[in-house]
Scaffold this motif. Sequence first.
Motif, PDB file in Angstrom:
ATOM      1  N   GLU A 151     -36.666-109.849 -45.283  1.00 30.24           N
ATOM      2  CA  GLU A 151     -35.252-110.224 -45.219  1.00 30.24           C
ATOM      3  C   GLU A 151     -34.752-110.320 -43.780  1.00 30.24           C
ATOM      4  OE1 GLU A 151     -33.444-107.185 -47.534  1.00 30.24           O
ATOM      5  OE2 GLU A 151     -33.918-108.113 -49.467  1.00 30.24           O
ATOM      6  N   GLU A 152     -35.246-109.447 -42.904  1.00 30.77           N
ATOM      7  CA  GLU A 152     -34.770-109.458 -41.515  1.00 30.77           C
ATOM      8  C   GLU A 152     -35.620-110.350 -40.625  1.00 30.77           C
ATOM      9  OE1 GLU A 152     -36.972-105.474 -39.648  1.00 30.77           O
ATOM     10  OE2 GLU A 152     -34.859-105.364 -40.240  1.00 30.77           O
ATOM     11  N   GLY A 153     -36.620-111.008 -41.228  1.00 35.54           N
ATOM     12  CA  GLY A 153     -37.438-111.952 -40.476  1.00 35.54           C
ATOM     13  C   GLY A 153     -38.485-111.313 -39.596  1.00 35.54           C
ATOM     14  N   THR A 154     -38.938-110.108 -39.973  1.00 36.44           N
ATOM     15  CA  THR A 154     -39.956-109.421 -39.166  1.00 36.44           C
ATOM     16  C   THR A 154     -41.144-109.030 -40.037  1.00 36.44           C
ATOM     17  OG1 THR A 154     -38.947-107.236 -39.531  1.00 36.44           O
ATOM     18  CG2 THR A 154     -38.210-108.498 -37.605  1.00 36.44           C
ATOM     19  N   ALA A 155     -41.546-109.926 -40.932  1.00 42.26           N
ATOM     20  CA  ALA A 155     -42.650-109.625 -41.847  1.00 42.26           C
ATOM     21  C   ALA A 155     -43.859-109.086 -41.082  1.00 42.26           C
ATOM     22  CB  ALA A 155     -43.028-110.873 -42.635  1.00 42.26           C
ATOM     23  N   GLY A 156     -44.279-107.893 -41.460  1.00 37.86           N
ATOM     24  CA  GLY A 156     -45.387-107.227 -40.781  1.00 37.86           C
ATOM     25  C   GLY A 156     -44.935-106.372 -39.614  1.00 37.86           C
ATOM     26  N   GLY A 157     -43.856-106.782 -38.938  1.00 33.41           N
ATOM     27  CA  GLY A 157     -43.377-106.032 -37.772  1.00 33.41           C
ATOM     28  C   GLY A 157     -42.765-104.704 -38.138  1.00 33.41           C
ATOM     29  N   LEU A 158     -41.904-104.705 -39.148  1.00 34.83           N
ATOM     30  CA  LEU A 158     -41.269-103.459 -39.563  1.00 34.83           C
ATOM     31  C   LEU A 158     -42.312-102.484 -40.082  1.00 34.83           C
ATOM     32  CD1 LEU A 158     -38.831-101.676 -40.153  1.00 34.83           C
ATOM     33  CD2 LEU A 158     -38.553-102.887 -42.326  1.00 34.83           C
ATOM     34  N   GLU A 159     -43.251-102.991 -40.879  1.00 35.79           N
ATOM     35  CA  GLU A 159     -44.292-102.116 -41.399  1.00 35.79           C
ATOM     36  C   GLU A 159     -45.060-101.435 -40.258  1.00 35.79           C
ATOM     37  OE1 GLU A 159     -44.262-105.701 -44.300  1.00 35.79           O
ATOM     38  OE2 GLU A 159     -43.661-105.230 -42.245  1.00 35.79           O
ATOM     39  N   GLY A 160     -45.321-102.197 -39.210  1.00 37.22           N
ATOM     40  CA  GLY A 160     -46.028-101.630 -38.063  1.00 37.22           C
ATOM     41  C   GLY A 160     -45.210-100.572 -37.350  1.00 37.22           C
ATOM     42  N   ARG A 161     -43.889-100.810 -37.206  1.00 37.54           N
ATOM     43  CA  ARG A 161     -43.032 -99.824 -36.548  1.00 37.54           C
ATOM     44  C   ARG A 161     -42.932 -98.545 -37.373  1.00 37.54           C
ATOM     45  NH1 ARG A 161     -39.715-104.299 -36.158  1.00 37.54           N
ATOM     46  NH2 ARG A 161     -38.018-103.319 -37.336  1.00 37.54           N
ATOM     47  N   VAL A 162     -42.912 -98.697 -38.689  1.00 37.97           N
ATOM     48  CA  VAL A 162     -42.874 -97.521 -39.557  1.00 37.97           C
ATOM     49  C   VAL A 162     -44.152 -96.699 -39.395  1.00 37.97           C
ATOM     50  CG1 VAL A 162     -42.865 -96.729 -41.953  1.00 37.97           C
ATOM     51  CG2 VAL A 162     -41.317 -98.561 -41.248  1.00 37.97           C
ATOM     52  N   GLN A 163     -45.286 -97.375 -39.391  1.00 41.33           N
ATOM     53  CA  GLN A 163     -46.553 -96.673 -39.205  1.00 41.33           C
ATOM     54  C   GLN A 163     -46.596 -95.953 -37.858  1.00 41.33           C
ATOM     55  OE1 GLN A 163     -49.075-100.237 -40.203  1.00 41.33           O
ATOM     56  NE2 GLN A 163     -50.295 -98.697 -41.265  1.00 41.33           N
ATOM     57  N   LEU A 164     -46.075 -96.605 -36.835  1.00 37.03           N
ATOM     58  CA  LEU A 164     -46.063 -96.000 -35.509  1.00 37.03           C
ATOM     59  C   LEU A 164     -45.188 -94.749 -35.497  1.00 37.03           C
ATOM     60  CD1 LEU A 164     -46.897 -96.095 -32.544  1.00 37.03           C
ATOM     61  CD2 LEU A 164     -44.987 -97.648 -32.119  1.00 37.03           C
ATOM     62  N   MET A 165     -44.025 -94.814 -36.130  1.00 33.96           N
ATOM     63  CA  MET A 165     -43.141 -93.649 -36.170  1.00 33.96           C
ATOM     64  C   MET A 165     -43.791 -92.505 -36.930  1.00 33.96           C
ATOM     65  SD  MET A 165     -40.376 -92.391 -35.094  1.00 33.96           S
ATOM     66  CE  MET A 165     -38.924 -91.352 -35.400  1.00 33.96           C
ATOM     67  N   ARG A 166     -44.447 -92.815 -38.042  1.00 35.78           N
ATOM     68  CA  ARG A 166     -45.127 -91.755 -38.796  1.00 35.78           C
ATOM     69  C   ARG A 166     -46.229 -91.123 -37.948  1.00 35.78           C
ATOM     70  NH1 ARG A 166     -46.400 -94.091 -44.716  1.00 35.78           N
ATOM     71  NH2 ARG A 166     -47.162 -91.951 -45.014  1.00 35.78           N
ATOM     72  N   ARG A 167     -46.888 -91.941 -37.132  1.00 42.71           N
ATOM     73  CA  ARG A 167     -47.924 -91.399 -36.248  1.00 42.71           C
ATOM     74  C   ARG A 167     -47.307 -90.497 -35.185  1.00 42.71           C
ATOM     75  NH1 ARG A 167     -50.366 -88.842 -33.728  1.00 42.71           N
ATOM     76  NH2 ARG A 167     -52.336 -89.130 -32.600  1.00 42.71           N
ATOM     77  N   TYR A 168     -46.181 -90.923 -34.613  1.00 44.37           N
ATOM     78  CA  TYR A 168     -45.481 -90.080 -33.643  1.00 44.37           C
ATOM     79  C   TYR A 168     -45.142 -88.717 -34.257  1.00 44.37           C
ATOM     80  CZ  TYR A 168     -44.504 -93.717 -30.086  1.00 44.37           C
ATOM     81  OH  TYR A 168     -44.594 -94.656 -29.093  1.00 44.37           O
ATOM     82  N   LEU A 169     -44.530 -88.744 -35.440  1.00 49.71           N
ATOM     83  CA  LEU A 169     -44.041 -87.517 -36.061  1.00 49.71           C
ATOM     84  C   LEU A 169     -45.165 -86.622 -36.557  1.00 49.71           C
ATOM     85  CD1 LEU A 169     -40.922 -88.851 -38.012  1.00 49.71           C
ATOM     86  CD2 LEU A 169     -41.000 -87.685 -35.800  1.00 49.71           C
ATOM     87  N   HIS A 170     -46.360 -87.195 -36.728  1.00 47.15           N
ATOM     88  CA  HIS A 170     -47.507 -86.384 -37.134  1.00 47.15           C
ATOM     89  C   HIS A 170     -47.759 -85.252 -36.135  1.00 47.15           C
ATOM     90  CE1 HIS A 170     -51.423 -85.536 -38.998  1.00 47.15           C
ATOM     91  NE2 HIS A 170     -51.909 -85.461 -37.770  1.00 47.15           N
ATOM     92  N   ASP A 171     -47.415 -85.482 -34.885  1.00 43.00           N
ATOM     93  CA  ASP A 171     -47.676 -84.487 -33.836  1.00 43.00           C
ATOM     94  C   ASP A 171     -46.733 -83.294 -33.892  1.00 43.00           C
ATOM     95  OD1 ASP A 171     -49.739 -86.055 -32.924  1.00 43.00           O
ATOM     96  OD2 ASP A 171     -48.620 -86.924 -31.250  1.00 43.00           O
ATOM     97  N   VAL A 172     -45.625 -83.396 -34.643  1.00 41.66           N
ATOM     98  CA  VAL A 172     -44.687 -82.267 -34.724  1.00 41.66           C
ATOM     99  C   VAL A 172     -44.486 -81.772 -36.154  1.00 41.66           C
ATOM    100  CG1 VAL A 172     -43.425 -82.918 -32.635  1.00 41.66           C
ATOM    101  CG2 VAL A 172     -42.701 -83.835 -34.858  1.00 41.66           C
TER     102      VAL A 172
END
Length: 247
Positions: A151-172
């Motif tokens: 819907e926001e025109g970032t197909a694949g991009g948002l999914e990647g940002r979500v994965q990155l954030m989950r990886r960041y938070l894995h450390d805490v």
Amino acid sequence: MANDRLRAAIDAAGLTIEQVSVGVEVDPKTVERWVYSDARRPHRTTRLRVAQLLRVEETHLWPADRRPSAAPAVAELVHLYPTRSAVPFTLWSELIRGAVEAVDVLVFSGQFLVEQHDLLPVIRAKAAEGVRFRLAVGDHSSPAVVQRAAEEGTAGGLEGRVQLMRRYLHDVAHLPGVEVRAHGTILYNSIYRFDGQALINGHAFGSLAGQNPTLHIRKVPDGTIWEHYMRSFERVWDLARPETAER
């Protein structure tokens, strides 16, 4: 209690306390007292000059009736920003670093919190001091995230940002008092709660999160706006799946 509305209006105008003092011809310490004590207010002529300088209504900065219970809906609203990007960097910093009890975050990604506001060291330091963190991020494989990205025109991009954030938070996620969960609910609003204040980033179809209006609210007695959004957070939190924190 601090005059959060005045402080927010000064930040939104891109001014400093010193610049406001010059603009209305008073001592900087006087402006500081207005900001840090809601009980201190200037004479009406000066209030009008401040309001004109900041381009807001005088009654918004200094309501005629200062009792929160008299008009809780009005007292709850600190400031409305036209976009999340318009929220001053200094406000994010004050809220994040000023938390002493609890921080609740509901997002799909929220990557900017780590990359722009250095959230992870803050979590480590404040968790050691007893601050509770609850961080609900998106499940990148959920239909809600995939649909939002399209819907926001970032197909694949948002999914990647979500994965990155989950990886960041894995450390805490392993720290005492820190809990991270993944959710697949529709994200009607991103919620950033810091003790008794919160930023609510509403979402509009086809728009990026940073382009959407953001409410700055605070908790007051008998307030309904605060409770409305906190109930929404709790509903998603109850449905979300705890992340593993293997080390």
